[in-house]
Design a protein around this motif. Structure first.
Motif, mmCIF file in Angstrom:
data_model
loop_
_atom_site.group_PDB
_atom_site.id
_atom_site.type_symbol
_atom_site.label_atom_id
_atom_site.label_comp_id
_atom_site.label_asym_id
_atom_site.label_seq_id
_atom_site.Cartn_x
_atom_site.Cartn_y
_atom_site.Cartn_z
ATOM 1 N N PRO A 182 46.231 34.743 31.454
ATOM 2 C CA PRO A 182 44.763 34.665 31.328
ATOM 3 C C PRO A 182 44.129 33.848 32.447
ATOM 4 C CG PRO A 182 45.863 33.858 29.316
ATOM 5 C CD PRO A 182 46.945 34.221 30.285
ATOM 6 N N ALA A 183 44.893 32.906 33.011
ATOM 7 C CA ALA A 183 44.345 32.103 34.108
ATOM 8 C C ALA A 183 44.058 32.988 35.315
ATOM 9 C CB ALA A 183 45.316 30.978 34.468
ATOM 10 N N ILE A 184 45.015 33.842 35.656
ATOM 11 C CA ILE A 184 44.804 34.667 36.850
ATOM 12 C C ILE A 184 43.826 35.802 36.536
ATOM 13 C CG2 ILE A 184 46.719 36.348 36.785
ATOM 14 C CD1 ILE A 184 45.671 34.158 39.789
ATOM 15 N N ALA A 185 43.819 36.258 35.284
ATOM 16 C CA ALA A 185 42.813 37.265 34.889
ATOM 17 C C ALA A 185 41.417 36.688 35.077
ATOM 18 C CB ALA A 185 43.041 37.689 33.440
ATOM 19 N N GLY A 186 41.268 35.406 34.770
ATOM 20 C CA GLY A 186 39.975 34.737 34.956
ATOM 21 C C GLY A 186 39.578 34.700 36.419
ATOM 22 N N GLN A 187 40.535 34.429 37.279
ATOM 23 C CA GLN A 187 40.206 34.355 38.714
ATOM 24 C C GLN A 187 39.908 35.738 39.285
ATOM 25 O OE1 GLN A 187 39.473 31.523 38.882
ATOM 26 N NE2 GLN A 187 41.030 30.009 39.428
ATOM 27 N N ARG A 188 40.581 36.774 38.724
ATOM 28 C CA ARG A 188 40.262 38.148 39.147
ATOM 29 C C ARG A 188 38.841 38.501 38.709
ATOM 30 N NH1 ARG A 188 45.044 40.396 36.678
ATOM 31 N NH2 ARG A 188 46.497 39.515 38.181
ATOM 32 N N ALA A 189 38.499 38.126 37.480
ATOM 33 C CA ALA A 189 37.147 38.411 36.962
ATOM 34 C C ALA A 189 36.097 37.667 37.788
ATOM 35 C CB ALA A 189 37.058 38.028 35.488
ATOM 36 N N LEU A 190 36.431 36.458 38.216
ATOM 37 C CA LEU A 190 35.507 35.699 39.078
ATOM 38 C C LEU A 190 35.236 36.477 40.374
ATOM 39 C CD1 LEU A 190 35.098 32.086 39.751
ATOM 40 C CD2 LEU A 190 36.231 33.210 41.634
ATOM 41 N N HIS A 191 36.282 37.028 40.963
ATOM 42 C CA HIS A 191 36.093 37.829 42.184
ATOM 43 C C HIS A 191 35.234 39.062 41.913
ATOM 44 C CE1 HIS A 191 39.286 35.349 43.892
ATOM 45 N NE2 HIS A 191 38.895 35.786 45.060
ATOM 46 N N GLU A 192 35.503 39.740 40.787
ATOM 47 C CA GLU A 192 34.750 40.954 40.479
ATOM 48 C C GLU A 192 33.281 40.626 40.230
ATOM 49 O OE1 GLU A 192 37.291 42.466 37.359
ATOM 50 O OE2 GLU A 192 38.898 42.709 38.844
ATOM 51 N N MET A 193 33.039 39.503 39.542
ATOM 52 C CA MET A 193 31.646 39.072 39.309
ATOM 53 C C MET A 193 30.930 38.809 40.626
ATOM 54 S SD MET A 193 31.792 36.373 36.188
ATOM 55 C CE MET A 193 30.163 35.718 36.547
ATOM 56 N N LEU A 194 31.613 38.114 41.523
ATOM 57 C CA LEU A 194 30.981 37.785 42.809
ATOM 58 C C LEU A 194 30.717 39.042 43.628
ATOM 59 C CD1 LEU A 194 32.889 34.497 43.682
ATOM 60 C CD2 LEU A 194 30.417 34.719 43.265
ATOM 61 N N ALA A 195 31.637 40.012 43.526
ATOM 62 C CA ALA A 195 31.458 41.258 44.276
ATOM 63 C C ALA A 195 30.190 41.980 43.828
ATOM 64 C CB ALA A 195 32.674 42.156 44.075
ATOM 65 N N GLY A 200 49.805 34.340 44.994
ATOM 66 C CA GLY A 200 49.580 35.777 45.122
ATOM 67 C C GLY A 200 49.456 36.505 43.804
ATOM 68 N N GLN A 201 49.564 35.774 42.692
ATOM 69 C CA GLN A 201 49.388 36.392 41.365
ATOM 70 C C GLN A 201 48.069 37.153 41.284
ATOM 71 O OE1 GLN A 201 50.265 32.566 39.023
ATOM 72 N NE2 GLN A 201 50.344 34.129 37.449
ATOM 73 N N LEU A 202 47.095 36.715 42.095
ATOM 74 C CA LEU A 202 45.757 37.322 42.078
ATOM 75 C C LEU A 202 45.811 38.840 42.184
ATOM 76 C CD1 LEU A 202 42.660 36.712 42.117
ATOM 77 C CD2 LEU A 202 42.827 36.649 44.620
ATOM 78 N N VAL A 203 46.736 39.347 43.005
ATOM 79 C CA VAL A 203 46.765 40.799 43.239
ATOM 80 C C VAL A 203 47.874 41.500 42.453
ATOM 81 C CG1 VAL A 203 45.653 40.672 45.487
ATOM 82 C CG2 VAL A 203 48.157 40.509 45.363
ATOM 83 N N ASP A 204 48.576 40.767 41.592
ATOM 84 C CA ASP A 204 49.609 41.385 40.770
ATOM 85 C C ASP A 204 48.977 41.812 39.446
ATOM 86 O OD1 ASP A 204 51.723 42.140 39.224
ATOM 87 O OD2 ASP A 204 52.846 40.266 39.450
ATOM 88 N N LEU A 205 48.537 43.055 39.408
ATOM 89 C CA LEU A 205 47.768 43.518 38.244
ATOM 90 C C LEU A 205 48.618 43.607 36.986
ATOM 91 C CD1 LEU A 205 45.454 46.179 39.913
ATOM 92 C CD2 LEU A 205 45.039 43.739 39.538
ATOM 93 N N SER A 206 49.955 43.551 37.146
ATOM 94 C CA SER A 206 50.817 43.565 35.962
ATOM 95 C C SER A 206 50.893 42.172 35.337
ATOM 96 C CB SER A 206 52.223 44.043 36.335
ATOM 97 O OG SER A 206 52.858 43.078 37.158
ATOM 98 N N ASP A 207 50.371 41.186 36.051
ATOM 99 C CA ASP A 207 50.424 39.806 35.569
ATOM 100 C C ASP A 207 49.265 39.561 34.621
ATOM 101 O OD1 ASP A 207 50.236 37.006 35.275
ATOM 102 O OD2 ASP A 207 51.262 36.704 37.194
ATOM 103 N N GLU A 208 49.559 39.319 33.371
ATOM 104 C CA GLU A 208 48.505 39.198 32.363
ATOM 105 C C GLU A 208 48.174 37.759 32.002
ATOM 106 O OE1 GLU A 208 49.727 41.837 29.244
ATOM 107 O OE2 GLU A 208 49.473 43.600 30.536
#
Ligand code: SAH
Ligand code: DHB
Ligand code: MG
Length: 223
Positions: free
Chosen positions: A181-194, A171-179
């Motif tokens: 870089p691995a999860i930031a990468g997966q968040r960016a992947l979602h934003e790119m796909l969107a 669930g780190q994916l939705v914890d925006l306070s979590d910095e």
């Protein structure tokens, strides 16, 4: 629901629907003997990758992150005799075990294992004009997932699939306070796909022997 129960259900599903043969058992045993962390996909996930590749009749597959070749074996087994799977692995010790595991599975003729950081190997692959790839599995350093997604999108065709592993991470994916870089990468992947008109994607959360995580699956439409 406990993680122990998730693992039990994974065992149940694996035994019935994704049973190991000697090559898969041998791959995990060799990996463990070499001290490689057991972070490969689970058997049901390996079977899913195999089914996805067969569903689209994949003849060319690209994998980021070979580890000991466990997911590679599941994916390469979906290929026809004239198919090809290119897999990229940064860690020479992992690649050495993977090469032996792939050969032990009789798949060395289908698998092109390249050793180096994917970022450094991609220019050479581009120069060789490899691809387009029918299926890409992104499972290396997660901070670079967006870079690998961009590269794969440019080397996909309408109908290609791009799958990414470890996109939820407890669930780190939705914890925006979590910095991390691995999860930031997966968040960016979602934003790119969107924002990507060439692909249609979703993420499925998973529980099992590998804990709580998720797979993203993107279908390239070419538009
Ligand atoms: N796909 C495998 C698991 C891969 S684990 C399976 O499910 O069986 C992630 C792998 O990516 C590790 O072996 C790690 O060494 C590798 N890796 C990490 N950074 C990398 C990079 N920059 N380029 C290529 N591989 C990388
Ligand atoms: C881990 C799990 C993975 O599936 C992976 O590709 C990389 C790391 C982990 O549990 O640390
Ligand atoms: Mg993974």
């Amino acid at each position: 629901m406990s993680e122990a129960r998730w693992a039990e259900v994974d065992s149940y599903v694996s035994e019935l629907l994704a049973p190991h043969d000697r090559a898969l058992d041998g791959a995990l045993a060799a990996s463990e003997a070499a001290g490689i962390p057991a972070i490969q996909v689970s058997p049901p996930q390996g079977k899913l990758l195999n089914i996805l590749a067969r569903t689209i009749g994949a003849k060319t597959i690209l994998e980021f992150g070979t580890l000991a070749g466990y997911s590679t074996i599941w994916l390469a087994r979906a290929l026809p005799e004239d198919g090809r799977l290119v897999t990229l692995e940064a860690e020479p010790a992992h690649a050495e075990v993977a090469a032996a595991n792939i050969a032990n599975a009789g798949l060395e003729g289908l698998v092109d294992l390249r050793v180096g950081r994917a970022q450094d190997l991609l220019p050479q692959l581009a120069a060789e004009r490899v691809g387009p790839f029918d299926l890409t599995f992104i499972d290396a350093d997660k901070a670079s997932s967006p870079e690998y997604l961009a590269w794969a999108l440019d080397r996909s065709r309408p109908g290609s699939l791009i799958v990414a592993d470890n996109v939820v991470r407890d669930g780190q994916l939705v914890d925006l306070s979590d910095e991390d870089p691995a999860i930031a990468g997966q968040r960016a992947l979602h934003e790119m796909l969107a924002a990507e008109p060439r692909a249609s994607a979703t993420t499925i959360q998973t529980v099992g022997a590998k804990g709580y995580d998720g797979f993203t699956v993107a279908l390239v439409s070419g538009r």
